[in-house]
Design a protein around this motif. Structure first.
Motif, short mmCIF file in Angstrom:
data_model
loop_
_atom_site.label_atom_id
_atom_site.label_comp_id
_atom_site.label_asym_id
_atom_site.label_seq_id
_atom_site.Cartn_x
_atom_site.Cartn_y
_atom_site.Cartn_z
N LEU A 154 -1.77 8.04 -7.70
CA LEU A 154 -1.91 7.96 -6.24
C LEU A 154 -2.81 9.10 -5.78
O LEU A 154 -2.54 10.26 -6.08
CB LEU A 154 -0.53 8.05 -5.60
CG LEU A 154 -0.43 7.89 -4.09
CD1 LEU A 154 0.92 7.25 -3.70
CD2 LEU A 154 -0.57 9.22 -3.35
N VAL A 195 -3.50 3.97 -6.28
CA VAL A 195 -3.13 3.85 -4.87
C VAL A 195 -4.00 4.81 -4.07
O VAL A 195 -4.02 6.02 -4.36
CB VAL A 195 -1.64 4.16 -4.63
CG1 VAL A 195 -1.31 4.03 -3.14
CG2 VAL A 195 -0.75 3.25 -5.46
N HIS A 218 -4.75 -0.22 -4.86
CA HIS A 218 -3.89 -0.50 -3.71
C HIS A 218 -4.17 0.50 -2.60
O HIS A 218 -4.84 1.51 -2.81
CB HIS A 218 -2.42 -0.41 -4.11
CG HIS A 218 -2.01 -1.34 -5.20
ND1 HIS A 218 -2.47 -1.23 -6.49
CD2 HIS A 218 -1.17 -2.40 -5.18
CE1 HIS A 218 -1.94 -2.19 -7.23
NE2 HIS A 218 -1.15 -2.90 -6.46
N ASP A 220 -1.86 2.68 0.41
CA ASP A 220 -0.60 2.92 1.13
C ASP A 220 -0.92 3.32 2.57
O ASP A 220 -2.00 3.79 2.88
CB ASP A 220 0.31 3.91 0.39
CG ASP A 220 0.12 5.38 0.72
OD1 ASP A 220 -0.25 5.72 1.85
OD2 ASP A 220 0.37 6.22 -0.18
N LYS A 244 -1.53 -5.95 -1.83
CA LYS A 244 -1.96 -4.65 -2.35
C LYS A 244 -1.80 -3.51 -1.33
O LYS A 244 -2.29 -2.41 -1.55
CB LYS A 244 -3.42 -4.73 -2.81
CG LYS A 244 -3.62 -5.78 -3.91
CD LYS A 244 -5.10 -5.99 -4.20
CE LYS A 244 -5.68 -4.79 -4.90
NZ LYS A 244 -7.10 -5.01 -5.27
N ALA A 281 5.34 -2.88 -3.63
CA ALA A 281 5.70 -1.63 -4.32
C ALA A 281 6.62 -1.90 -5.50
O ALA A 281 6.49 -1.27 -6.57
CB ALA A 281 6.37 -0.66 -3.35
#
Length: 301
Positions: A154, A195, A218, A220, A244, A281
C-alpha cells in the motif's frame, strides 16, 4: 475473523502510539498533522483501544505504522508489537508492516520474517515521509520479496497533512507521492498487488489511469471525507473500478463514523456499496476466496 458478520473492512488505519507511549512521528510532524486534520482530541488510541473501537462497530481494520527512520531519524513503532497486538485481536484487526526501503538487505530479511513468523498481511509505504521515489531501483529487492510473499503493498499517494505548515514542509517532498511512479512498480512486478492510498490530489486522474490499466492496482478512499471526492473518482468507483476501490478512513485522523456518514450521501450504486465497504478488501486480503471461475486475487479483468 467472521467476514459475514462484519459491516465493513477499513483498509487504512494508523498505529500512532506504542504500548510504551512512543509516537510514530516526531512532535513537530505530529503537531502539523493534528492541525491539518483538526484532530486535537483523543488523537492517539493504543492498538488495543482501536480493537475495541472497531469491534463495537462490527468492522475490521488494517493497522500499520510508517518506518521512516532513514529520512527522519525518528525511531519507528515496532512492527512486531503491532503484529502481536493485532494477533490478540484477530477478530477485528489485520496487521500490516512498514519497512524502510533504505535499509536494503536488512529490509528484505525483515519483510520475509514478518510475514512468515508474525502473520503480517501486507506492507505500507509513505514515499514522501520515507524520502524515496517508488520507482527507485533501491526499493526493488523489497518489492520482489513482497511479491513472492503474496501480500499487498500500500503506497501513500497525493498530498500529505504531515509536515503541512511547517517551514519547508518539515523536509517532506510531495513529488515522491505521484501515483505515476507506482506505475513502473506495477509494470516491473506484474503479480504484486498494489493499493494507491487516498484520493491522489493533485494527481487523481493519474491514479485512475494506473488502476484502470494495471489489473492488480487498487485505490483506497482514506484521508478524505467522501463529500470532497473528485467527481471522476466517484464515476470510476461506480463503473470501471467497482471491484478495485476500497473503504479506508485514515483513523484516527478521520473516524469511520464520519466517513461512513458522508459516504451514505454519495451517489454510489446500491450494488457497488458492499463491494467498496467490504467485499473488495476481503478478496484482496485473502479473507474471502474469489467465486469459481472468477478473477484471481479479487481483481476484475
Amino acid at each position: 475473523m467472521d467476514i459475514d458478520e462484519l459491516t465493513a473492512i477499513d483498509v487504512h488505519t494508523h498505529a500512532e502510539v506504542s504500548a510504551g507511549g512512543h509516537g510514530s512521528l516526531s512532535p513537530e510532524l505530529f503537531g502539523a498533522s493534528a492541525e491539518y486534520f483538526k484532530s486535537h482530541t483523543e488523537r492517539q488510541p493504543t492498538i488495543g483501544q482501536m480493537a475495541a473501537y472497531y469491534r463495537e462497530r462490527k468492522m475490521a481494520a488494517v493497522v500499520f505504522t510508517v518506518d521512516a527512520e532513514h529520512a527522519t531519524g525518528h525511531p519507528r513503532i515496532s512492527n512486531e508489537e503491532i503484529a502481536e497486538t493485532c494477533a490478540r485481536h484477530s477478530d477485528v484487526l489485520i496487521p500490516f508492516a512498514s519497512v524502510d526501503p533504505w535499509k536494503g538487505k536488512a529490509a528484505v530479511r525483515e519483510a520475509r520474517r514478518l510475514v512468515t513468523e508474525f502473520g503480517v498481511r501486507g506492507f505500507k509505504f509513505h514515499p514522501s515521509i520515507q524520502a524515496f521515489a517508488p520507482d527507485d531501483r533501491m526499493a526493488y529487492p523489497l518489492y520482489e520479496a513482497i511479491e513472492e510473499l503474496g501480500v499487498p503493498a500500500l503506497f501513500h499517494t497525493g498530498q500529505t497533512g504531515i509536515g503541512a505548515g511547517v517551514p519547508g514542509g518539515g523536509g517532506i517532498r510531495l513529488k515522491y507521492s505521484n501515483p505515476m511512479s507506482v506505475d513502473d512498480v506495477a509494470v516491473d512486478f506484474p503479480e504484486l498487488r498494489i493499493v494507491l492510498a487516498h484520493p491522489s490530489f493533485p494527481w487523481q486522474d493519474e491514479a485512475l489511469a494506473v488502476a484502470t490499466h494495471k489489473p492488480y492496482v487498487h485505490i483506497d478512499l482514506s484521508g478524505w471525507s467522501p463529500k470532497y471526492f473528485p467527481p471522476q473518482l466517484v464515476r470510476y468507483a461506480n463503473s470501471l473500478l467497482k471491484d478495485k476501490v476500497l473503504f479506508g478512513s485514515d483513523y484516527p485522523v478521520i473516524t469511520p463514523d464520519r466517513w461512513l456518514s458522508d459516504f451514505e450521501k454519495l451517489e454510489i450504486k446500491p450494488e457497488v456499496r458492499p463491494r467498496i465497504l467490504k467485499e473488495n478488501a476481503a478478496r484482496l486480503l485473502g479473507l474471502r476466496q474469489p467465486a469459481p471461475g472468477g478473477p484471481a486475487k479479487g481483481v476484475s479483468e
